[in-house]
Design an enzyme around this catalytic site. Structure first.
Site, PDB file in Angstrom:
ATOM      1  N   SER A  50      -2.731  27.659  58.338  1.00 12.67           N
ATOM      2  CA  SER A  50      -2.390  27.928  56.943  1.00 12.67           C
ATOM      3  C   SER A  50      -3.575  27.524  56.075  1.00 12.67           C
ATOM      4  O   SER A  50      -4.017  26.363  56.119  1.00 12.67           O
ATOM      5  CB  SER A  50      -1.137  27.134  56.557  1.00 12.67           C
ATOM      6  N   ASN A 117       4.548  28.888  50.124  1.00 10.61           N
ATOM      7  CA  ASN A 117       5.713  29.356  50.885  1.00 10.61           C
ATOM      8  C   ASN A 117       5.475  29.199  52.392  1.00 10.61           C
ATOM      9  O   ASN A 117       6.408  28.908  53.152  1.00 10.61           O
ATOM     10  CB  ASN A 117       6.027  30.809  50.540  1.00 10.61           C
ATOM     11  N   GLU A 118       4.229  29.441  52.821  1.00 10.81           N
ATOM     12  CA  GLU A 118       3.889  29.170  54.223  1.00 10.81           C
ATOM     13  C   GLU A 118       4.169  27.708  54.562  1.00 10.81           C
ATOM     14  O   GLU A 118       4.775  27.388  55.591  1.00 10.81           O
ATOM     15  CB  GLU A 118       2.404  29.452  54.479  1.00 10.81           C
ATOM     16  N   LEU A 119       3.684  26.825  53.685  1.00  5.82           N
ATOM     17  CA  LEU A 119       3.863  25.394  53.916  1.00  5.82           C
ATOM     18  C   LEU A 119       5.344  25.044  53.985  1.00  5.82           C
ATOM     19  O   LEU A 119       5.769  24.252  54.846  1.00  5.82           O
ATOM     20  CB  LEU A 119       3.178  24.612  52.795  1.00  5.82           C
TER      21      LEU A 119
END
Length: 1196
Positions: A50, A117-119
């Site tokens: 990420s 949002n990935e996190l």
């Protein structure tokens, strides 16, 4: 304990709860769920990265992915991820299918809602291993969303309308930033940092347990030890061996390694006996060195590695050509043919960088012959693991069902910790009831073997031995287990025992530990069974006799034969045994006879007839505890004896006249209380050890010991009738001489000048030599028998003799009850190797040498030297100093030079008046004891001026751990003013102090109460931004030997919120005399609660009204608490930091930063974004805070 970074904290309690304690709780939940679920997931990718493309795409990201490729680590890639939001479903799935997430926090990471949002998705996957990387951004900015990173994040939040999503982003940032990771600011070389991150990823991948390994008890320990040997991060080609006895789990470990590692190599293969048999069957009649067979083996080998069928090669160099650029994993299991090993993995240069070859075998020599130096020897499992193995096999779980717990332990104890045996036994006992398990125990004691499978496996290694090695194996199994190697070699001198022991150790049939041979019980029982089947029906025709019932019958019925070589009998295993007078006459080849009773722990039921007069002359080992006769059998000729051990015997003498004893190396007659005469030892010229301890009737040591030119150790401990020692010779080999408590001995032993250890404690030596020089003396101790004080008046001064004895090689010197010692000789300054000096109750010793510093001296004692007035200044390196009952009047200021001091004891120093201790320089001091020093009136304990700088260090945890935790005892110092001591020493940090108590707690303690009730103390003048919350507790108790006291605090505010915290437990240990029983003791505890991030909420909420302090006595049997009190120390309530009134303090729902940008304290540097989002009058604030408080209390 969770690791939390030390950074500036805000004053908001709600923020702190979300920022610190929730992440900790989530970290715990994440780690637990990760352990349970990561092992069972079939991962598609190793790593999900990420990152914010504009910051790291062409720098960190590209280099990192290249390093992962080089290590064969699979990473998810999508270079268009930021341009196409429609890829989110694929991205979300990629996160879920990746075992590890590497989150690269850069300055613009939070500018992208996509990254956030990935996190959030990464955090929500509870099975994920997360590694944060702080790339050109401070971790604290990410953790607390402050600074440039915080501003960018705030702008992103403005674009997000969903408050819940914003709060989740904050939590995720805090959670991940609190994890251990990598900070680029700490690396000068980015390439090295990237390599280290990749190595960390690889290590975590390799140590993640696959589902197939979940039920393999102890497998993680083996994997961890193998990983150290494999060094997978290294680019070198490495060969590692796994060795151990058959059935111990070598193949299981190898297969677990193969499953974990194979996917990280370009090629891999697991080679076992079946593989080799395939090629050998084709060339069954060929010579082992047949080149065609070798080519066939190599071709088959290449096919396995490369995954291609029927590869044919016609050149031996082809194998190297095909594999020298391939990173391969090769495991070769259970081979004993060096030709096969040389053919397949002859040289490391045949294989590409990073290749690993693991060879599994029973024979360590097989590994060394191939040049494999890195070896892991699989040891037998611990008792805990053995029980888990049995439970796994019997119950399909790692623990015993209710009611079976003790049975499992008993079965393992009887069956041994042999993994294969436990597995087979568990299957045999599966679904059996407790009664069946109990019935099984006696059968296990008698050597039950389930279906013969265990024995069959164990016999593989034994059957592969040469006949000479098999013979030594049987000797060890029946007689020599847990015996010294040197003794075994002496007893089997006519065999090539050194070579045999080496072979047995190579095949893991024995282990040599600290000079002793150790054989596992399962192997020992197999060896004994091999002997037993030599003659099942006629035990008298076996090689060795170890079964107590068989031995009983043979010695009683006189049925032993010349085939018997050894007998080992534990008297505890028989009730009564009447030995036949001719019991041993048929055993004309008997060499080893052991009849043990372990110092008479059981009444001896063995009886010899008066006419018993024969023992075989072939005996090499004769060990007979509690031998019942007054003299050895008349016809016994001990000419072959190597070891004679007759402990606790009834012997008055051994034999008459001179007996040939040229083979004898050890004679042990200890605790033969009636022994009066030692035989003539003129011909025992090889004797090395002579132990006559506790031979209380022995009066004289014979002059024949002058011939013992190989004697190393002479032990005559507690020979209290000994009067005469021979003189006029020099035993050059004698190394250790113990004459402890030979209280009638008056002559100094003068028969060795090379001795290194000489013990003359509690003797009454009067005649000290004037010309004896012991140049090799390492340990010397001498003391008088205290009961014989009359002769002291006529003694000659000891100093000249001592000057002669002080060899520069001395490491330990002990002098006790020597009234003739007035001063230490000048040669004392040459004892540069002296580590321990103990001069006790030398009542005329007045002065000590000065101007010297013995660098090696660690332990120093002058207890009972009642005329000694000067404080010892002979070494500044000592750690233990005992000066009890001396005439010293002052502990001088220069004791601060004793920087290693841990214990200072000056109890009952009746002239001691002043004590000066610079506590901050005596950092290792643990005890300072001044009990019953009646003249003591002044105590100066200088400590930490200027606000206790040490306690205000940046790293509070480090400062706390380095603070002294000393115990100070002033019991029965009746002239010492307690109030003065306490008021003048408030900067001192200690563990606890002891004083003789009075009926009431001293007025020094501002708040006082009785019993075990709590005290409520207002905090209007206490500022909690100090590094520590410090207070002292005074407890009056009845004198008891020891007690555990725990101090607990509950901080409360006006809204009803509270915060619980406890100090360390205090174990208070008291020594007392009979006259003190029932008297009172005042114990003063110095309590320090660190206001670091572990107690962050406490540190930040300066508006607490009060604190409830309670003490608990963990075991009331050790004393009753009568009264106790509290005093808050000035460090917690200084004028500069106090709050003038409560109304001016910051409201609980507004941060300090909002109230005017008040300057940060070391623990007040966070900006509370959560509070920014709340309105001051928000009715949910208190409700939410109350909920958080309840959850926090539960967490604590």
């Amino acid at each position: 304990m969770f690791y939390i970074h030390q950074d500036r904290l805000t004053t908001s309690p709600l923020f702190l709860f979300l920022k610190v304690f929730v992440p900790c709780f989530l970290l715990l939940t994440l780690s637990l769920s990760m352990a349970s679920s990561s092992s069972s997931h079939n991962w598609l990718y190793d790593v999900f990265l990420s990152f914010r493309g504009e910051d790291v795409r062409v720098t960190f990201r590209s280099h990192f992915l290249k390093e992962l490729d080089r290590k064969l680590i699979t990473a998810f890639r999508d270079n268009e991820i930021e341009k196409s939001h429609s890829l989110w479903p694929d991205l979300e799935q990629a996160i879920k299918e990746s075992r590890i997430a590497v989150v690269v926090f850069s300055i613009n990471y939070a500018s992208s809602s996509w990254c956030l949002n990935e996190l959030l998705e990464i955090v929500n996957c509870n099975d994920k291993i997360v590694i944060p990387v702080f790339y050109h951004v401070e971790p604290s900015q990410v953790r607390h969303q402050i600074g440039d990173f915080g501003k960018i994040f705030e702008n992103t939040c403005k674009r997000q309308t969903d408050e819940e999503v914003k709060n989740q982003w904050k939590k995720a940032l805090t959670l991940v930033a609190n994890m251990l990771g990598f900070d680029s600011a700490k690396w000068n070389d980015e390439a090295k940092m990237i390599e280290e991150i990749a190595n960390d990823v690889l290590g975590k991948l390799l140590l993640t347990t696959p589902k197939d390994s979940e039920e393999l008890v102890g497998i993680e320990d083996h994997i961890a030890k193998m990983s150290l040997l494999l060094q997978l991060e290294s680019e070198e080609v490495r060969m590692v061996g796994i060795s151990g006895s058959s059935g111990i789990g070598k193949t299981t470990i190898a297969r677990a390694l193969f499953k974990r590692l194979s996917r990280h190599f370009q090629g891999s293969t697991f080679i076992d006996r079946a593989f080799v048999s395939y090629s050998r069957n084709i060339y069954s009649g060929a010579n082992p060195d047949d080149p065609n067979m070798k080519l066939q083996l190599q071709g088959h080998f290449l096919s396995e590695i490369l995954g291609k069928k029927d590869i044919k090669i016609d050149d031996p160099a082809a194998l190297e050509e095909r594999l020298k650029h391939q990173k391969v994993l090769i495991i070769i299991d259970d081979l004993d043919d060096i030709m096969v090993l040389d053919t397949l993995v002859g040289q490391t240069q045949w294989f590409g960088y990073g290749s690993r070859i693991i060879v599994v075998t029973n024979d360590k020599h097989f590994l060394t012959a191939h040049g494999i130096d890195h070896m892991y020897e699989v040891s037998f499992p611990t008792d805990v693991h053995a029980c888990q193995m049995l439970c796994q096999s019997a119950f399909k779980q790692n623990y015993a069902p209710k009611g079976f717990e003790d049975l499992v332990v008993d079965v393992v104890r009887h069956a041994g910790s042999f993994p294969l045996g436990l597995n087979l036994l568990g299957k045999y006992l599966r679904r059996r009831d407790m009664e069946y398990w109990m019935d099984m125990l006696p059968r296990l004691e008698n050597g039950l073997r389930i279906d013969g499978k265990i024995e069959k496996i164990l016999r593989i290694s034994y059957d592969g031995l040469e006949s000479e090695d098999q013979e030594i194996f049987r000797h060890i199994a029946c007689l020599f287990n847990h015996m010294e190697v040197t003794t075994i070699k002496s007893l089997l001198a006519d065999s090539d025992v050194s070579f045999a022991l080496e072979n047995l150790a190579d095949k893991s049939l024995i282990h040599v530990r600290q000079g002793y041979v150790v054989m596992h019980r399962s192997l020992q029982e197999m060896g004994r069974k091999i002997v037993r089947i030599q003659s099942i029906d006629k035990p008298g025709e076996r090689e060795f006799l170890v079964d107590p019932n068989d031995i009983h019958d043979i010695l009683n019925a006189c049925t032993g034969t010349q085939k018997v070589l050894g007998i080992s009998l534990d008297i505890r295993n028989i009730r009564e045994l009447d030995v036949h007078e001719r019991a041993f006459k048929g055993m004309s080849n008997l060499r080893f006879l052991e009849i043990k009773n372990y110092f008479g722990l059981k009444e001896d039921g063995l009886h010899l007839p008066p006419s018993f007069d024969y023992l075989p002359r072939t005996l090499k080992l004769l060990c007979w505890s509690n031998f019942p006769m007054r003299c050895m059998p008349f016809g016994f000729r001990p000419e072959n004896l190597v070891k004679l051990e007759m402990q606790c015997s009834k012997l008055h003498k051994l034999w008459e006249g001179v007996v040939p004893l040229t083979c004898l190396k050890e004679m042990d007659l200890r605790v033969s209380l009636k022994l009066k005469v030692i035989p003539d030892l003129s011909e025992a010229t090889n004797l090395e050890i002579l132990n006559l301890s506790f031979c209380e009737s022995l009066v004289e040591l014979p002059s024949s010991i002058r011939n013992l030119n190989k004697l190393l150790n002479l032990d005559m401990f507690y020979c209290k009738s000994l009067k005469i020692l021979p003189t006029g010779f020099n035993l050059k080999s004698l190394d250790r001489l113990h004459l402890y408590y030979c209280s009638k001995l008056k002559t100094f032993p003068k028969f060795s000048t090379n001795i290194s250890v000489l013990s003359l404690n509690l003797t009454n030596i009067e005649d000290f030599p004037s010309n004896l020089h012991l140049q090799n003396l390492v340990e010397f101790s001498i003391s008088k028998d205290k009961s014989d004080e009359k002769q002291w008046e006529e003694e000659k001064p000891l100093t000249p003799f001592l000057a002669m004895m002080l060899s520069p090689t001395l490491t330990r010197l002990h002098l006790c009850y020597m009234p003739s010692l007035v001063e230490l000789p000048s040669s004392f300054q040459n004892l540069n190797q002296l580590k321990v000096l103990s001069i006790l109750y030398c009542i005329n010793l007045e002065t000590l040498p000065t101007g010297i510093n013995l660098q090696s001296l660690d332990d120093l004692s002058f207890d009972g030297c009642s005329q000694l007035r000067s404080f010892p200044e002979i070494s500044t390196n000592i750690s233990v100093l005992y000066l009890d009952k001396t005439a010293i009047e002052e502990v001088p200021w220069w004791i601060e030079k004793f920087s290693n001091l841990t214990v200072l004891s000056m109890n009952k120093c009746r002239r001691l008046k002043c004590v000066f201790l610079h506590m901050s320089k005596l950092k290792h001091l643990k005890e300072a004891l001044f009990r019953n020093c009646g003249a003591l009136t002044r105590v100066e304990l200088s400590g930490y001026p200027s606000g206790m700088e040490m306690m205000k260090a940046d790293n509070i945890d480090t400062a706390s751990s380095s603070l002294p935790k000393v115990v100070l005892s002033f019991l029965d110092c009746f002239n010492l003013d307690l109030e003065t001591v306490l008021h003048h020493q408030e900067s001192i940090i200690f563990n606890y102090m002891l004083f003789t108590g009075k009926e009431e707690v001293p007025s020094y303690f501002t708040y006082r109460t009785t019993g075990s009730s709590s005290l409520t103390i207002p905090l209007l003048h206490v500022h909690l931004s100090q590094p520590f919350f410090r207070f002292r507790v005074g407890v009056v108790t009845n004198v008891k030997p020891g007690t555990n006291i725990k101090v607990k605090c509950e901080f409360k505010d006006r809204f009803g919120n509270s915060f619980h915290v406890g100090s360390d437990d205090f174990y208070v240990y008291l020594l007392f005399t009979k006259s003190q029983k029932g008297s009172q003791t005042l114990t003063i505890l110095d309590c320090r609660i660190p206001l670091n991030e572990d107690n962050a909420a406490l540190a930040q909420r300066n508006y607490y009204d009060n604190v409830d302090i309670k003490i608990e006595q963990l075991d009331e049997r050790y004393g009753d608490i009568e009264q106790w009190g509290i005093r808050l120390l000035e460090d917690c309530s200084s004028a500069e930091t106090r709050l003038d009134n409560y109304s001016n303090s910051t409201p609980p729902h507004v941060s300090e930063a909002e109230e005017g940008n008040i300057g940060y304290t070391p623990l007040q540097g966070l900006v509370n974004e959560i509070e920014h989002s709340e309105e001051p009058g928000d009715i949910n604030v208190e409700t939410e805070r109350s909920t958080k408080r309840m959850r926090l209390d539960h967490f604590i």
